[in-house]
Each structure stands twice: as structure tokens, then as C-alpha cells.
Design an enzyme around this catalytic site. Structure first.
Site, short mmCIF file in Angstrom:
data_model
loop_
_atom_site.label_atom_id
_atom_site.label_comp_id
_atom_site.label_asym_id
_atom_site.label_seq_id
_atom_site.Cartn_x
_atom_site.Cartn_y
_atom_site.Cartn_z
N GLU A 1 19.58 -20.48 -1.92
CA GLU A 1 20.36 -21.47 -0.96
C GLU A 1 21.33 -22.34 -2.03
O GLU A 1 22.42 -22.67 -1.51
CB GLU A 1 19.25 -22.32 -0.78
CG GLU A 1 18.49 -21.92 0.36
CD GLU A 1 17.33 -21.15 0.12
OE1 GLU A 1 16.63 -20.71 0.84
OE2 GLU A 1 17.00 -21.03 -1.16
N PHE B 1 3.14 -26.92 6.28
CA PHE B 1 3.66 -25.83 5.52
C PHE B 1 5.26 -25.92 5.45
O PHE B 1 5.70 -26.18 6.58
CB PHE B 1 3.16 -24.58 6.10
CG PHE B 1 3.70 -23.19 5.38
CD1 PHE B 1 3.38 -23.10 4.05
CD2 PHE B 1 4.73 -22.58 6.16
CE1 PHE B 1 4.00 -21.82 3.50
CE2 PHE B 1 5.15 -21.36 5.47
CZ PHE B 1 4.96 -21.02 4.15
N GLN B 2 5.64 -25.77 4.46
CA GLN B 2 7.11 -25.88 3.97
C GLN B 2 7.79 -27.14 4.49
O GLN B 2 8.95 -27.09 5.03
CB GLN B 2 7.82 -24.58 4.70
CG GLN B 2 7.57 -23.51 4.01
CD GLN B 2 8.33 -22.20 4.15
OE1 GLN B 2 8.98 -22.31 5.30
NE2 GLN B 2 8.65 -21.20 3.17
N LYS C 1 12.14 -28.04 14.25
CA LYS C 1 12.14 -26.99 15.05
C LYS C 1 11.87 -27.11 16.33
O LYS C 1 12.66 -26.31 17.06
CB LYS C 1 10.98 -26.09 14.17
CG LYS C 1 10.74 -24.49 14.88
CD LYS C 1 9.86 -23.85 14.05
CE LYS C 1 9.96 -22.41 14.41
NZ LYS C 1 8.84 -21.54 13.90
N MET D 1 29.41 -24.73 -25.21
CA MET D 1 29.75 -26.06 -25.51
C MET D 1 28.61 -26.92 -26.15
O MET D 1 28.86 -27.67 -27.04
CB MET D 1 30.02 -26.87 -24.16
CG MET D 1 30.40 -28.16 -24.17
SD MET D 1 32.29 -28.18 -25.12
CE MET D 1 33.24 -28.26 -23.74
#
Length: 616
Positions: free
Chosen positions: A74, A136-137, A186, A502
Site C-alpha cells: 500500500e 478484525f482488521q 463495508k 547522507m
């Protein structure tokens, strides 16, 4: 440049052909979402499906207008949306599921917020009745991203989807651009609803000021013509406002020097005689010193960032400040403005041009001849440059310089973060907007490859080079698989010095050469600095080939041009070039963190002598 190169106008929610509203359709919330994306003009979405967002992926399969690019992470989707937006001027779109899918978007959302990039992130959320139950999630992505979005929405009713999408794209692309998050439960995606377009937008209080105040414009014009040492300090806002043509007119009308920030590169041609370089911690000596010695700074779409100002209380001590910005919160935030101007950069510049012309007509014209004598002396005495390594190895600066010189016209360059980013800013010439993409405010390692992917997806007719470090490359290189499978043939230059360059430079300068956890290339049996291919972990050529890329390694300066030209000639798949460069190369000039810009070092142990003969 083509319309695609400079970016089409921001897509706004629009009625159907003929200006008539369409008849109401009976659809699911998910179908309504996809129809809404089609109506606002979204043509590319970067994302990964998962449980909560899955209802939206079913109608997405049937859309002939919205292309979905299945990324590998993602974070890649978010940076790709940013690269798409920066290269095209349109709103970038990414999509993820709830919980970890959504939280993996946090870094690119923060990155887009810092750099004012128009982006809409769409996330699935658990069913509305489960919100707040640690389902969940489940993650409160609206709460998590509230400080790093321009606005965000939680949608729990299917009928709200068209309005929210229309508003999200409007907010992301108007005023000061930025990321907007739309989190959709959802059950809202699954519910039956009706769809009609355009929706009625309801945004009380959101009224970006675009037209500047005439009195402030007149005051600014008076200061410009009265000044003896003015500087036009130009930031990324000028590019986002598509105001580069107006900027050139103003600069040539006044004859004032122009400095473009890291985010503003390409807003004014690097090759123009009035351009004095990039300011900041690793800016050119001339640009940094011009701001320090100026008696007037005209800031256009720039925010007096700490990397530009250095120690703030010692920055530009003699200068009056004209600060023009679309975001009133930026004006006076770091440096008080003598003339604050709130407005769109294009409108501000157009009005300033007219006001300066009126001043000229009245006989008021600035005399900057003594100023240019100083500027040209600094420019000639302290030009940007680099030394070739004494051991015959590749110079990273030369590699990047030759990539820029051999690249096709209109090439877009995306950089990661670190030494290679600064070298790409210095040694590639940017004469047009939307040709330089980088993570300026957040400094996000791993930005380059997915951003280049997004840029190429949005502007397929243009060559896209990602200039990346071996550290950055190992964060998001899996998106090369995405490129290979989706016909997105970007080119990647890995500036491979075997270290987090760096950070290593700072350890060399400030930590007595104690290289704690910055060596990347030590493998089994390898000594620091060893270049035997058998000990490379990972072997970037093998890794890139495994992801469907054409891969080349370059170690010998004699092969440099041949390798770059070979990379430029291959356009049917992604190309990765592993440039093995000298590990001790440093970025100069440099202003050490926390010090005054007066302490700029042109090179190691080389402190510029400015003569200090200006009249204050």
C-alpha cells in the site's frame, strides 16, 4: 509542453453531457463509488484489495474508464498516486482495505500533506455496527490521519458516497492542494442506494481565497522597484498553480534574481541567466548568500522551511518580506511578512506584473546593477562542482549529470531521499515544470520507484527515470514487479555506494567517522568497500531480473555513456542500472543543521569569502 506534461486542469465534479442531470439509477454503494470516480475524471487507481474494500473491487472490474494498478504494498500505492499527481497535475487516487491496508497508507499520505499534493485515498472500513469494537482488521484511520490530511470523511451510508467523493476531489485539488481520505464502511458499500450526478456539494466554510488584495499587490510592486538587492524566492506552489509562465514574465520585467526551492525546481528554467540556483542546507552558495544579503525577499508559493532558512533568527537579516501564498496559515508562521498576500500564485503574479509595469511607467525602476555584480562574482567563484575519485571509480555526481544530459526531451526525474536526491537536484537541469518529483517535506526513503511508476502511468508518452539510492531502493523495489506486469517501463538508476549515504556523510563530519549502522553492502565474507560481485547482498541485477526488469551493472567510468544509452533505448519493460559509485563522495555546499546560513561551506574546509562589501 503538452497538456499532459503540464497537467490538465483539476477535474471538478461535472454534470453529464448537455448539462442535464442523469436519471436516477438503482445501484449498490460500491457501484456508486466507481460511478462517482468515473464522473470526477479519475482514470487510474493504485491499490490492493482486502476484505472491507472488496465490495468496491467487483464493479471496478467492469469499469472501462478507471484503470486499476495492483501494487505490491500500500505504501507503493500512495507514492504512485503522488507521482501521478505531480507529473500530471490531476488528482492521484489510491485504494486500500481496512486496518493494516489503511495504516500502510499513512506514510504516503503524510508525504503528500507536507508537499501539498492533490490525492484522494479511499479505504474500506469494517461494518458500521462493528466500528469501535476492535473488530478484525479495524483501525481508526480517520483519527490516525486527521493531522496529515487536508480533510477526511467516514462514510456509513451508501447514499452519501457520490457527494463525499465529489467533495473529496474538490477539496484535494483546490486552494492549497493536499490529501483527502475517504473511509467507507463495508455495509455502506454493500447496501442498495440510488445514483445521480452531479450531487449537491455542502462545504460551508471552505472558500479558498484565490484573488489577492489589490492594496497588498501595489505595496509589493513599490518594494520591488525601490529595492536594491531583491530576490524572488520561488517554491512548489508556483508549479501547482501553473504560474510558471507568469513567473518568467515577472522575473524578466524586474531583472531580479530567482532562486527555486527543492520543491520549486522547474518553476523557472535552471538555464536562465536570472536563475541563481537552489537555496537551503545543500543549496548553491549564490542562492543561499543572495537570500542572506537581500534587502527584499519576494516569497511566492514557498513556506520559509527550516531547510531553507537555517537558524531562523539569523536568516536574511536585512530583508523586508513580501510573502504570497494560497494558505494564510503559512504567512507569518516562520518569518513575519511586511506585505502578506493571500492568493493563488498565478493570480498574484498576473497582478504583480501589472503593478510593476505601472511603477515602471511612472519612472520607478529598480537599479540592481551593483547587486548583479556581487551575484555574478559569487556565481563564478563558487560554482557547483565535484571531484572525480582518485581510484578510477565512478563519481555519483557524474553518473547523475550524464543521465540528465542523455535523457530524452521532457524526461521526468523522480528521486529518493539523501545524497542522490541532492545531486539530482544540482546536476540535472530542470527547465520545465513537472519534470522533478521528490519527497521534499517528509524526506521519505522509498519514494522514488513507486512515484516514478505513478508518473509513467499518468504520462505514458514521457520517459521517467528514478534516481535512487541503494538504501531507498530496498524499501519499495517490489513495485518493479508492478511495473513489469502493467506495462509501466520506468528506468531506475541505483546510486550504489554501499551505505546510507547522507547519514554516513554526517557521521564523517560530525561523529568522528564512527559509521554506526550505515553500511549496507557487507555480506558473507565481504569487507567494507569490497566490490566483488560474489559478495553483494542483495545483488540488485539478479533481484531486478527476477522482477521482470532488464538490469545492467556499471562500475567503469569508460562504460557510463554506453550503459545510459542502452537503458534509454529499452522501452518495453522496466530497466534498472546498478551504478557502483565511490562511497566517500559528499554533497556540497552544506549548511550544518542548526547553524546560520552565513556558515555555509562551499566544500569540505572551504569557507566562502564574500568580501562583505555590500551597502546595508
Amino acid at each position: 509542453m503538452t497538456e499532459q506534461a503540464t497537467g490538465a486542469h483539476h477535474p471538478q465534479p461535472r454534470p453529464r453531457s448537455g448539462g442535464q442531470s442523469a436519471p436516477v439509477e438503482h445501484v449498490t454503494g460500491a457501484q456508486s463509488l466507481i460511478r462517482s470516480l468515473e464522473e470526477v475524471g479519475a482514470d487510474t487507481v493504485f491499490g490492493i484489495p482486502g476484505g472491507a474494500i472488496l465490495p468496491a473491487y467487483d464493479p471496478l472490474m467492469d469499469s472501462t474508464q478507471v484503470r486499476h494498478v495492483l501494487v505490491r504494498h500500500e505504501q507503493g500505492a500512495g507514492h504512485a498516486a503522488t507521482g501521478y499527481a505531480q507529473a500530471t497535475g490531476r488528482v492521484g487516487v489510491c485504494m486500500a482495505t481496512s486496518g493494516p491496508g489503511a495504516t500502510n497508507l499513512v506514510t504516503p499520505i503524510a508525504d503528500a500533506h507536507m508537499d501539498s499534493v492533490p490525492m484522494v485515498a479511499i479505504t474500506g472500513q469494517v461494518a458500521s455496527k462493528a466500528i469501535g469494537t476492535d473488530a478484525f482488521q479495524e483501525a481508526d484511520i480517520v483519527g490516525i490521519t486527521m493531522p496529515i490530511t487536508k480533510h477526511n470523511f467516514l462514510v456509513t451510508k451508501a447514499e452519501d458516497i457520490p457527494r463525499v467523493i465529489a467533495q473529496a476531489f474538490h477539496i484535494a485539488s483546490t486552494g492549497r492542494p493536499g490529501p483527502v481520505l475517504v473511509d467507507i464502511a463495508k455495509d455502506a458499500l454493500q447496501a442498495k442506494t440510488t445514483f445521480s450526478w452531479p450531487p449537491t456539494m455542502d462545504l460551508p466554510g471552505y472558500r479558498p481565497v484565490t484573488k489577492p488584495h489589490a492594496k497588498q499587490i501595489r505595496e509589493a510592486a513599490k518594494l520591488i522597484t525601490a529595492a536594491r538587492r531583491p530576490v524572488l524566492y520561488v517554491g512548489g506552489g508556483v508549479i501547482k498553480a501553473r504560474a510558471t509562465a507568469e513567473l518568467k514574465v515577472l522575473a524578466e520585467l524586474t531583472g531580479a534574481p530567482v532562486t527555486t526551492t527543492l520543491m520549486g525546481l522547474g518553476a523557472f528554467p535552471d538555464s536562465h541567466e536570472l536563475h541563481v540556483g537552489m537555496p537551503g542546507m545543500h543549496g548553491s552558495v549564490t542562492a543561499v548568500t543572495a537570500l542572506q544579503k537581500a534587502d527584499l525577499i519576494v516569497a511566492l508559493g514557498a513556506r520559509f522551511d527550516d531547510r531553507v532558512t537555517g537558524k531562523l533568527d539569523s536568516f536574511a537579516p536585512y530583508a523586508k518580506i513580501v510573502h504570497a501564498d494560497i494558505d494564510p496559515a503559512e504567512i507569518g508562521k516562520n518569518r513575519a511578512a511586511d506585505v502578506p498576500i493571500v492568493g493563488d500564485a498565478r493570480e498574484v503574479l498576473a497582478d504583480l506584473i501589472q503593478a510593476v509595469q505601472r511603477e515602471h511607467a511612472e519612472g520607478n525602476r529598480g537599479d540592481y546593477s551593483a547587486w548583479w555584480k556581487d551575484l555574478n562574482r559569487w556565481r563564478e567563484t563558487y560554482p557547483l562542482g565535484y571531484d572525480q575519485p582518485g581510484d578510477g571509480s565512478l563519481s555519483p555526481q557524474q553518473v547523475i549529470e550524464r543521465i540528465g544530459q542523455l535523457a530524452p526531451e521532457g524526461t521526468v526525474f523522480a528521486a529518493g531521499v539523501g545524497q542522490h536526491q541532492m545531486w539530482a537536484a544540482h546536476f540535472i537541469q530542470y527547465d520545465k515544470p513537472a519534470t522533478w518529483l521528490n519527497s521534499g517535506g517528509a524526506g521519505t526513503m522509498g519514494y522514488a520507484v513507486p512515484a516514478a511508476m505513478g508518473a509513467k502511468a499518468g504520462a505514458p508518452d514521457r520517459a521517467v527515470w528514478a534516481i535512487d539510492g541503494d538504501g531507498c531502493f530496498q524499501m519499495t523495489n517490489q513495485e518493479l514487479t508492478t511495473c513489469a506486469l502493467n506495462n509501466i517501463p520506468i528506468k531506475v538508476a541505483i546510486i550504489n555506494n554501499g551505505a546510507l549515504g547522507m547519514v554516513r556523510q554526517w557521521q564523517t563530519l560530525f561523529y568522528n567517522q564512527r559509521y554506526s549502522n550505515t553500511v549496507l553492502h557487507s555480506g558473507p565474507g565481504a569487507e567494507a568497500g569490497e566490490k566483488s560481485a560474489g559478495t553483494r547482498v542483495p545483488d540488485f541485477v539478479k533481484l531486478s531480473e527476477a522482477m521482470g526488469c532488464y538490469a545492467i551493472r556499471c562500475e567503469d567510468p569508460a562504460d557510463l555513456d554506453k550503459v545510459i544509452e542502452e537503458a534509454n533505448s529499452i522501452n518495453d519493460r522496466p530497466v534498472v542500472v546498478d551504478f557502483i559509485v565511490h562511497e566517500d563522495a559528499m554533497v556540497w555546499p552544506m549548511v550544518a543543521a542548526g547553524t546560520s546560513n552565513d556558515e555555509i561551506m562551499a566544500a569540505r574546509d572551504v569557507r566562502p569569502d564574500f568580501g562583505d562589501n555590500e551597502d546595508d
